[in-house]
Design an enzyme around this catalytic site. Sequence first.
Site, PDB file in Angstrom:
ATOM      1  N   GLY A   1       0.819  -1.211   0.000  1.00  0.00           N
ATOM      2  CA  GLY A   1       0.000   0.000   0.000  1.00  0.00           C
ATOM      3  C   GLY A   1       0.849   1.256   0.000  1.00  0.00           C
TER       4      GLY A   1
ATOM      5  CG  ASP B   1      -0.748  -5.637   0.481  1.00  0.00           C
ATOM      6  OD1 ASP B   1      -1.870  -5.917   0.006  1.00  0.00           O
ATOM      7  OD2 ASP B   1      -0.398  -4.486   0.794  1.00  0.00           O
TER       8      ASP B   1
ATOM      9  CB  THR C   1      -6.649  -1.352  -1.536  1.00  0.00           C
ATOM     10  OG1 THR C   1      -6.013  -1.530  -0.271  1.00  0.00           O
ATOM     11  CG2 THR C   1      -8.140  -1.596  -1.383  1.00  0.00           C
TER      12      THR C   1
ATOM     13  CG  ASP D   1      -7.282 -11.688   3.957  1.00  0.00           C
ATOM     14  OD1 ASP D   1      -7.043 -10.922   4.913  1.00  0.00           O
ATOM     15  OD2 ASP D   1      -8.421 -11.870   3.489  1.00  0.00           O
TER      16      ASP D   1
ATOM     17  CE1 TYR E   1      -9.629   2.613   7.555  1.00  0.00           C
ATOM     18  CE2 TYR E   1     -10.252   4.835   8.188  1.00  0.00           C
ATOM     19  CZ  TYR E   1      -9.279   3.911   7.859  1.00  0.00           C
ATOM     20  OH  TYR E   1      -7.954   4.283   7.850  1.00  0.00           O
TER      21      TYR E   1
ATOM     22  CE1 TYR F   1      -2.879 -11.231  22.226  1.00  0.00           C
ATOM     23  CE2 TYR F   1      -5.083 -10.273  22.052  1.00  0.00           C
ATOM     24  CZ  TYR F   1      -4.229 -11.351  21.889  1.00  0.00           C
ATOM     25  OH  TYR F   1      -4.706 -12.545  21.412  1.00  0.00           O
TER      26      TYR F   1
END
Length: 325
Positions: free
Chosen positions: A12, A33, A37, A58, A147, A161
């Site tokens: 990206g 990646d 996109t 992915d 998003y 975490y």
Amino acid sequence: MSKRILITGAAGFLGSHLCDRFIAEGYQVVGMDNLITGDIKNIEHLFPLQQFEFYNHDVSNYVHVSGQLDYILHFASPASPIDYLKIPIQTLKVGSLGTHNLLGLAKEKKARFLIASTSEVYGDPTVHPQPEEYWGNVNPVGPRSVYDEAKRFQEAITMAYHTFHGLETRIVRIFNTYGPRMRLNDGRVLPAFIGQALRGEHLTIFGDGTQTRSFCYVDDLVEGIYRLLHSDYVYPVNIGNPNEITMNDFAQEIIKLTGTNQKIVYLPLPQDDPKQRQPNIDKAKAVLKWEPKINREDGLRITFEYFKNLPKERLNEEASHRDFN
């Protein structure tokens, strides 16, 4: 022995610049990646290098990387409205399942973990400029929520975490960033304006043009992220340029920069589009001794040169995504 870092979203815009920076600093870089996109052209210059390896994967699925890992930067995510409105489920999954998978990997490898959060966690802000302590004004079921909420969840699980497992974590809240390797047709205002100018089209402003944005050049952003990763600060830090501009003024800057004589056309403002966006960077200044150095005039000139030299077919292509059917 050199440090080894995993960078997701490596093909990206931001991920590819981060790969460049960490290789320049002597790191072994593992890029990952799924190219939904991202664009392999952004990193193909790194393929001949021994310090770089790439996995087409992915991260919403189980992630395995053999060998030592010292750091993980999670930058995999669609990042513009045109992307996350077309692929909303994938956007939510990479922010939730992807982040969970990578946090598990970081825990296994005892790696320091940094997530790319966003100014979108502030929604359409009622506080201006936005400090890290502001909790935001976000519509959890609006069109942008896939998003916004993915990123808010990312922050929450990363902090969990840290507190529960003692994992070393960092959270960067990224404001509007620009520079070479942006996708010309990804729907964001800067490449949209430059693309329209280069094609001889009218510049499109959504709303009345009084809404503001603050643009940070990519090299400044990468420097801020590099400093945050190596700091001891675990809470979110805004990284962006506080130099705010209205869309009307910005359109005029682009017309002047490109030497074109386009008209400005006004269209309705999309739902939940923020009216103001400006980072408060007091924390970055105090904790990281960071502030942006590259002014918009210089940064835009470099960016325009990049877009101007793209092949003709790139200038006219539509934003595209991998088919998940």
